[in-house]
Design an enzyme around this catalytic site. Structure first.
Site, PDB file in Angstrom:
ATOM      1  CG  ASP A  38      -2.162   0.875   0.955  1.00  0.00           C
ATOM      2  OD1 ASP A  38      -3.268   0.324   0.843  1.00  0.00           O
ATOM      3  OD2 ASP A  38      -2.018   2.123   0.844  1.00  0.00           O
ATOM      4  CB  SER A 152     -16.361  -1.256  -9.277  1.00  0.00           C
ATOM      5  OG  SER A 152     -17.425  -0.339  -9.234  1.00  0.00           O
ATOM      6  CE1 TYR A 164     -13.045   2.798  -8.679  1.00  0.00           C
ATOM      7  CE2 TYR A 164     -15.197   2.215  -9.553  1.00  0.00           C
ATOM      8  CZ  TYR A 164     -14.234   2.099  -8.571  1.00  0.00           C
ATOM      9  OH  TYR A 164     -14.460   1.277  -7.490  1.00  0.00           O
ATOM     10  CE  LYS A 168     -12.324  -1.083  -9.476  1.00  0.00           C
ATOM     11  NZ  LYS A 168     -11.215  -1.756  -8.787  1.00  0.00           N
ATOM     12  CB  THR A 198     -14.101   1.830   2.080  1.00  0.00           C
ATOM     13  OG1 THR A 198     -14.437   2.352   0.785  1.00  0.00           O
ATOM     14  CG2 THR A 198     -14.277   0.325   2.083  1.00  0.00           C
TER      15      THR A 198
HETATM   16  N1  LIG Z   1     -15.953   0.426  -1.264  1.00  0.00           N
HETATM   17  C1  LIG Z   1     -16.753  -0.078  -2.181  1.00  0.00           C
HETATM   18  O1  LIG Z   1     -17.984  -0.226  -1.984  1.00  0.00           O
HETATM   19  C2  LIG Z   1     -16.192  -0.499  -3.509  1.00  0.00           C
HETATM   20  C3  LIG Z   1     -17.107  -0.815  -4.524  1.00  0.00           C
HETATM   21  C4  LIG Z   1     -16.605  -1.279  -5.736  1.00  0.00           C
HETATM   22  C5  LIG Z   1     -15.233  -1.419  -5.903  1.00  0.00           C
HETATM   23  N2  LIG Z   1     -14.376  -1.063  -4.916  1.00  0.00           N
HETATM   24  C6  LIG Z   1     -12.945  -1.260  -5.159  1.00  0.00           C
HETATM   25  O2  LIG Z   1     -12.369  -1.845  -4.018  1.00  0.00           O
HETATM   26  C7  LIG Z   1     -10.985  -1.506  -3.953  1.00  0.00           C
HETATM   27  C8  LIG Z   1     -10.658  -0.993  -2.566  1.00  0.00           C
HETATM   28  O3  LIG Z   1     -11.369   0.235  -2.369  1.00  0.00           O
HETATM   29  P1  LIG Z   1     -11.767   0.745  -0.922  1.00  0.00           P
HETATM   30  O4  LIG Z   1     -13.205   1.071  -0.985  1.00  0.00           O
HETATM   31  O5  LIG Z   1     -11.271  -0.181   0.111  1.00  0.00           O
HETATM   32  O6  LIG Z   1     -10.973   2.130  -0.905  1.00  0.00           O
HETATM   33  P2  LIG Z   1      -9.872   2.699   0.115  1.00  0.00           P
HETATM   34  O7  LIG Z   1      -9.557   4.051  -0.399  1.00  0.00           O
HETATM   35  O8  LIG Z   1     -10.328   2.533   1.496  1.00  0.00           O
HETATM   36  O9  LIG Z   1      -8.621   1.733  -0.095  1.00  0.00           O
HETATM   37  C9  LIG Z   1      -7.825   1.764  -1.249  1.00  0.00           C
HETATM   38  C10 LIG Z   1      -6.397   1.463  -0.869  1.00  0.00           C
HETATM   39  O10 LIG Z   1      -5.617   1.351  -2.071  1.00  0.00           O
HETATM   40  C11 LIG Z   1      -4.378   2.034  -1.867  1.00  0.00           C
HETATM   41  N3  LIG Z   1      -3.843   2.491  -3.142  1.00  0.00           N
HETATM   42  C12 LIG Z   1      -4.444   3.335  -4.016  1.00  0.00           C
HETATM   43  N4  LIG Z   1      -3.641   3.575  -5.049  1.00  0.00           N
HETATM   44  C13 LIG Z   1      -2.501   2.856  -4.846  1.00  0.00           C
HETATM   45  C14 LIG Z   1      -1.324   2.691  -5.584  1.00  0.00           C
HETATM   46  N5  LIG Z   1      -1.113   3.343  -6.738  1.00  0.00           N
HETATM   47  N6  LIG Z   1      -0.380   1.854  -5.111  1.00  0.00           N
HETATM   48  C15 LIG Z   1      -0.569   1.214  -3.932  1.00  0.00           C
HETATM   49  N7  LIG Z   1      -1.679   1.350  -3.182  1.00  0.00           N
HETATM   50  C16 LIG Z   1      -2.629   2.158  -3.632  1.00  0.00           C
HETATM   51  C17 LIG Z   1      -4.747   3.200  -0.969  1.00  0.00           C
HETATM   52  O11 LIG Z   1      -3.611   3.724  -0.301  1.00  0.00           O
HETATM   53  C18 LIG Z   1      -5.774   2.578  -0.039  1.00  0.00           C
HETATM   54  O12 LIG Z   1      -5.176   2.050   1.127  1.00  0.00           O
HETATM   55  C19 LIG Z   1     -10.736  -0.503  -5.065  1.00  0.00           C
HETATM   56  O13 LIG Z   1     -10.187  -1.153  -6.180  1.00  0.00           O
HETATM   57  C20 LIG Z   1     -12.130  -0.004  -5.378  1.00  0.00           C
HETATM   58  O14 LIG Z   1     -12.214   0.475  -6.681  1.00  0.00           O
HETATM   59  C21 LIG Z   1     -14.836  -0.601  -3.730  1.00  0.00           C
END
Ligand SMILES: NC(=O)c1ccc[n+]([C@@H]2O[C@H](COP(=O)([O-])OP(=O)(O)OC[C@H]3O[C@@H](n4cnc5c(N)ncnc54)[C@H](O)[C@@H]3O)[C@@H](O)[C@H]2O)c1
Length: 314
Positions: A38, A152, A164, A168, A198
């Site tokens: 991360d 997603s 995005y 995806k 999140t």
């Molecule tokens: N939260 C949801 O409901 C949801 C829905 C659909 C998809 N997603 C996907 O789930 C995944 C996690 O999202 P989340 O909701 O936990 O968000 P979040 O922001 O809480 O976590 C994302 C993490 O990825 C890390 N990150 C981002 N860019 C980076 C990079 N270039 N190199 C290394 N680390 C990096 C960030 O530092 C962070 O810790 C993502 O791919 C997001 O698109 C989330």
């Protein structure tokens, strides 16, 4: 604490926060050693911070497994290589790869900058490729691997962040194709399509809007109730990923699963819903094309998802 993944070694990207963190902890809870990757960026990809990766690694170690924090950028090919190498050097090999890191820079397409497009595609799509590219040869050699990518519902083409959603969608295609390329070598490649609370999704304005719609009778109250039960910490469904990473899921390959606290669903692959053959042996004529596109042939059952609206007065 379980032992379904005892002795297995995992790399989890985006593991400092949110869904990645929950996945890393769920794998550790089942006995896997974890490389916690991360960069500690903000939701829009800005800044860096080593503390989220450090905190998750500390959390994983509480389950008696080994865990190391790795601060690379997933969009860098060489950083991805270093993270996979860290897993092999520290734990002996790489069995599990979870590509969860992500950012969001929402804009309508007519306002999106080239940089906003490139950065989001680089983190999601290229980032997922980078890690798969470095893990795949090692997994093929050992004839074992579990890869879980993260897509997603935006994959289906929702408005406001096409950078995005398109990335995806690319991850889904990557998952389907890599499953075919790697499956014969004992490697499974699947994707989750999560819904969780999140920092990326925790927007009080969305809930307020739903509350207002329910109050006005435009939406059923059950929608709000379901939303509140679904938009919870991702640890609620992280065990789905632990399962996909386990020996029990050896024959589950090339699938995309909606994962929420309430539901797990399996998506289908799109297939043609209407088909018309060229009536001649030569190239399509314009008349034949027009006939093919008639309401009772190719367009049977079709509804325009966004018909033109009367121009709004400025
Ligand atoms: N939260 C949801 O409901 C949801 C829905 C659909 C998809 N997603 C996907 O789930 C995944 C996690 O999202 P989340 O909701 O936990 O968000 P979040 O922001 O809480 O976590 C994302 C993490 O990825 C890390 N990150 C981002 N860019 C980076 C990079 N270039 N190199 C290394 N680390 C990096 C960030 O530092 C962070 O810790 C993502 O791919 C997001 O698109 C989330």
């Amino acid at each position: 604490m379980g032992d379904r993944l005892k002795g297995r070694n995992a790399v989890v990207t985006g593991a400092g926060r949110g869904i990645g963190r929950a996945v890393a902890v769920a794998l550790a809870e089942e006995g896997a050693n974890v490389v916690v990757c991360d960069l500690g960026v903000a939701v829009d990809g800005s800044g860096t911070d080593q503390s989220p990766a450090d905190q998750t690694a500390t959390e994983c170690k509480k389950f008696g497994v080994k865990a190391i924090a790795q601060f690379g950028n997933v969009s860098s090919f060489s950083d991805a290589e270093a993270a996979v190498k860290a897993c092999v050097d520290n734990f002996g090999r790489i069995d599990i790869l979870c590509n969860i890191a992500g950012i969001d820079k929402p804009k309508m397409i007519w306002n999106m900058s080239e940089q906003e497009w490139d950065q989001v595609a680089a983190v999601h799509l290229k980032g997922t490729f980078n890690f798969m590219r470095h893990a795949a040869p090692l997994m093929r050699e050992q004839r074992y691997g579990r890869i879980v990518n993260c897509t997603s519902e935006a994959w289906l083409g929702g408005v406001t962040h096409l950078n995005y959603g398109a990335a995806k969608g690319g991850i889904v295609t990557l998952t389907w194709g890599a499953a075919q390329e790697l499956g014969p070598s004992g490697i499974t490649v699947n994707a989750i399509c999560p819904r969780a609370k999140t920092r990326m999704t925790d927007d009080p304005k969305v809930r307020e809007m739903v509350v207002k719609r329910v109050e006005k009778g435009l939406m059923d109250a059950s929608v709000l109730k379901r939303m509140d039960r679904e938009m919870v910490d991702p640890s609620a469904f992280a065990k789905v990923v632990a399962f996909l990473a386990s020996d029990d899921a050896a024959l589950i390959n090339g699938q995309v699963f909606l994962t929420t606290a309430l539901t797990v669903a399996r998506y289908s692959k799109p297939e043609a819903v209407a088909q018309v053959e060229n009536p001649s042996e030569g190239p399509w004529t314009l008349e034949a094309v027009k006939s093919a596109f008639s309401a009772d042939r190719l367009l049977k059952g079709y509804v325009n998802p966004a018909p033109p609206k009367p121009e709004e007065k400025k």
